[in-house]
Structure formats: C-alpha cells, structure tokens
Design a protein around this motif. Sequence first.
Motif, mmCIF file in Angstrom:
data_model
loop_
_atom_site.group_PDB
_atom_site.id
_atom_site.type_symbol
_atom_site.label_atom_id
_atom_site.label_comp_id
_atom_site.label_asym_id
_atom_site.label_seq_id
_atom_site.Cartn_x
_atom_site.Cartn_y
_atom_site.Cartn_z
ATOM 1 N N VAL A 6 0.863 -1.178 0.000
ATOM 2 C CA VAL A 6 0.000 0.000 0.000
ATOM 3 C C VAL A 6 0.903 1.231 0.000
ATOM 4 C CG1 VAL A 6 -1.833 1.278 1.168
ATOM 5 C CG2 VAL A 6 -1.777 -1.228 1.301
ATOM 6 N N ALA A 7 0.844 2.003 -1.075
ATOM 7 C CA ALA A 7 1.672 3.204 -1.217
ATOM 8 C C ALA A 7 0.805 4.434 -0.968
ATOM 9 C CB ALA A 7 2.278 3.258 -2.623
ATOM 10 N N ASP A 132 6.845 9.942 -3.138
ATOM 11 C CA ASP A 132 7.074 9.339 -4.463
ATOM 12 C C ASP A 132 6.950 7.820 -4.404
ATOM 13 O OD1 ASP A 132 9.330 8.774 -2.988
ATOM 14 O OD2 ASP A 132 10.755 9.227 -4.588
ATOM 15 N N ILE A 133 6.194 7.318 -3.431
ATOM 16 C CA ILE A 133 6.108 5.870 -3.244
ATOM 17 C C ILE A 133 5.384 5.204 -4.417
ATOM 18 C CG2 ILE A 133 5.522 4.012 -1.656
ATOM 19 C CD1 ILE A 133 7.486 6.130 -0.591
ATOM 20 N N GLY A 134 4.239 5.745 -4.801
ATOM 21 C CA GLY A 134 3.465 5.144 -5.889
ATOM 22 C C GLY A 134 3.964 5.482 -7.276
ATOM 23 N N THR A 135 4.790 6.524 -7.386
ATOM 24 C CA THR A 135 5.287 6.932 -8.701
ATOM 25 C C THR A 135 6.706 6.462 -8.981
ATOM 26 O OG1 THR A 135 6.015 9.058 -7.743
ATOM 27 C CG2 THR A 135 3.831 8.991 -8.807
ATOM 28 N N HIS A 136 7.501 6.289 -7.927
ATOM 29 C CA HIS A 136 8.915 5.965 -8.140
ATOM 30 C C HIS A 136 9.395 4.740 -7.364
ATOM 31 C CE1 HIS A 136 13.090 6.631 -9.166
ATOM 32 N NE2 HIS A 136 13.422 6.677 -7.893
ATOM 33 N N LEU A 143 -1.890 -1.074 -4.455
ATOM 34 C CA LEU A 143 -2.823 -0.019 -4.053
ATOM 35 C C LEU A 143 -2.060 1.283 -3.837
ATOM 36 C CD1 LEU A 143 -5.560 1.070 -3.190
ATOM 37 C CD2 LEU A 143 -5.145 0.171 -0.885
ATOM 38 N N LYS A 144 -2.534 2.335 -4.491
ATOM 39 C CA LYS A 144 -1.906 3.650 -4.355
ATOM 40 C C LYS A 144 -2.944 4.661 -3.876
ATOM 41 C CE LYS A 144 1.099 2.595 -8.300
ATOM 42 N NZ LYS A 144 1.505 3.012 -9.667
ATOM 43 N N ASP A 198 -2.988 5.928 -11.426
ATOM 44 C CA ASP A 198 -3.913 4.911 -10.904
ATOM 45 C C ASP A 198 -4.118 5.008 -9.390
ATOM 46 O OD1 ASP A 198 -1.286 4.220 -10.462
ATOM 47 O OD2 ASP A 198 -1.571 2.080 -10.819
ATOM 48 N N ALA A 199 -3.829 6.189 -8.822
ATOM 49 C CA ALA A 199 -3.992 6.373 -7.375
ATOM 50 C C ALA A 199 -5.397 6.870 -7.030
ATOM 51 C CB ALA A 199 -2.963 7.368 -6.855
ATOM 52 N N TYR A 200 -5.888 6.457 -5.877
ATOM 53 C CA TYR A 200 -7.151 6.968 -5.346
ATOM 54 C C TYR A 200 -6.851 8.253 -4.576
ATOM 55 C CZ TYR A 200 -9.208 2.311 -6.137
ATOM 56 O OH TYR A 200 -9.659 1.139 -6.685
ATOM 57 N N GLU A 201 -7.512 9.350 -4.924
ATOM 58 C CA GLU A 201 -7.290 10.605 -4.200
ATOM 59 C C GLU A 201 -8.275 10.726 -3.045
ATOM 60 O OE1 GLU A 201 -7.747 15.339 -5.048
ATOM 61 O OE2 GLU A 201 -6.414 14.218 -6.394
#
Length: 234
Positions: A6-7, A132-136, A143-144, A198-201
């Motif tokens: 989970v990012a 930058d966990i979900g992007t890098h 899950l982002k 693809d992240a949930y805001e």
Amino acid sequence: MKKIIVAIDGYSACGKSTTAKILAAKLGYVYVDTGAMYRAVALYFIEHYINCTNQKAVTEALTQIHISFIYNHKTESSDTYLNGLNVENEIRKMYVSEKVSEVSALPAVRKNLVEQQQKLARKKGVVMDGRDIGTHVFPNAELKIFMVADMEVRAYRRQQELFARKQIVDLADIIANIESRDLMDTTREESPLRKAADAYEIDTTYITVEEQVDCIMNIAVGRMIELEYRVEDI
C-alpha cells in the motif's frame, strides 16, 4: 489473502503517517515512514555541517548513516533511530522540517533511501507513506493512495503536532514552511511529488483519521479480494 504493498503519497500534514500507521496495524502489515528516513538524513547533515552542494561530502556522509525503526510499546508505534540513537522527537522539530526538502531533493540521497525502502518491502505486506512511493519507489504497488487537504487545515494539524511535542510555533510560520516544502517537493528534478495515474485521491480536510483509515481499509480489502480471485482463475 494475498499480501500487497500500500503506497500512500501526498502533501505534508494531510494525515499520511497517522493513517498509514493505523492501517498497517489493522492489516497486520509493516509500516515504513519514509518521511522519517529523509528527516533523519537531514538531521545528520545539520549536525555534521554537510553542505548539500558538495556532492563528495554528501556521498561520504551517506555511508555513515544507518536508519532503523524500533517499536515503542509506550506509544504503540515505531521510533526512528539514527546510528543507534532515538531521534524520533528531534527529527520532528521545525529546524529539521526547514531542511528536509532540500536534502530529500538530492539524487544521491533519494537513490540511497529508495534502495533501502525497496528492500523493506520485498515480501510485501507493507504500508509505506511518502511523496514518491506510488510513482517511483513502487510504481507497481497494488494499491496507491494520494492524500490532499486545505492549507489552513494542514497548518493547524502540524501546529497541534508540534504543541504535543511541547513546541510552540506561530501558524503563519508553519504555513510558510509548508508552502516552501510543497514548492520544493513538486518542482524538484528527482522524482517530484505528483499523483500516480492509478492512485485513489482522498481529501482529508473534513474527515477524521478514523474515516480516512476506514476508507483506505475498504479499498485495500477489495483490492486483495480482487487479486485473490485473479490467482484462483489462473
């Protein structure tokens, strides 16, 4: 169920760390506070007078830095240790906050810490928050989440955090610090802060920590069930 990564990314003082800690506990996952890692490096640079423009000094300093997390039964959370010393309280002080964005923008620092972060999540079952966990760090995380909140609310929350640590800081100074960090985090060349496609805001302005956790928990469980069915179908 199948364990996932989970990012959780987003701006400072949006509730990332608090939410991530509780979420990890509920899932039985490991929690990794990447912001604390960058703060620890910033503290080391401050204490050892490391000039961020001196690449050689930065590289040499990184070889002398060891960061670890040890569970504190009194606070029921992990404390950050820098070379064997508990620096959990020190790294949260304003003078470190004023330095951390400059330090975290250095390519050598990011490369060093990203490698450590990726090692911590090899077996998955990890909740990791940062910028930058979900992007890098984990572009393929199952899950982002990307967290946002109004500036005034963010500043007030940070002020309350500092007050709890017996630090009294004017709200205007906190807003100035957050605005400066936002600018540096979103414009740096090395893996800037941005929302993954693809992240949930999640806007945390008007919701409680419990509501934040419940929201992400529901998404996480749904994602794990989805992945479980995919494995069975294969």
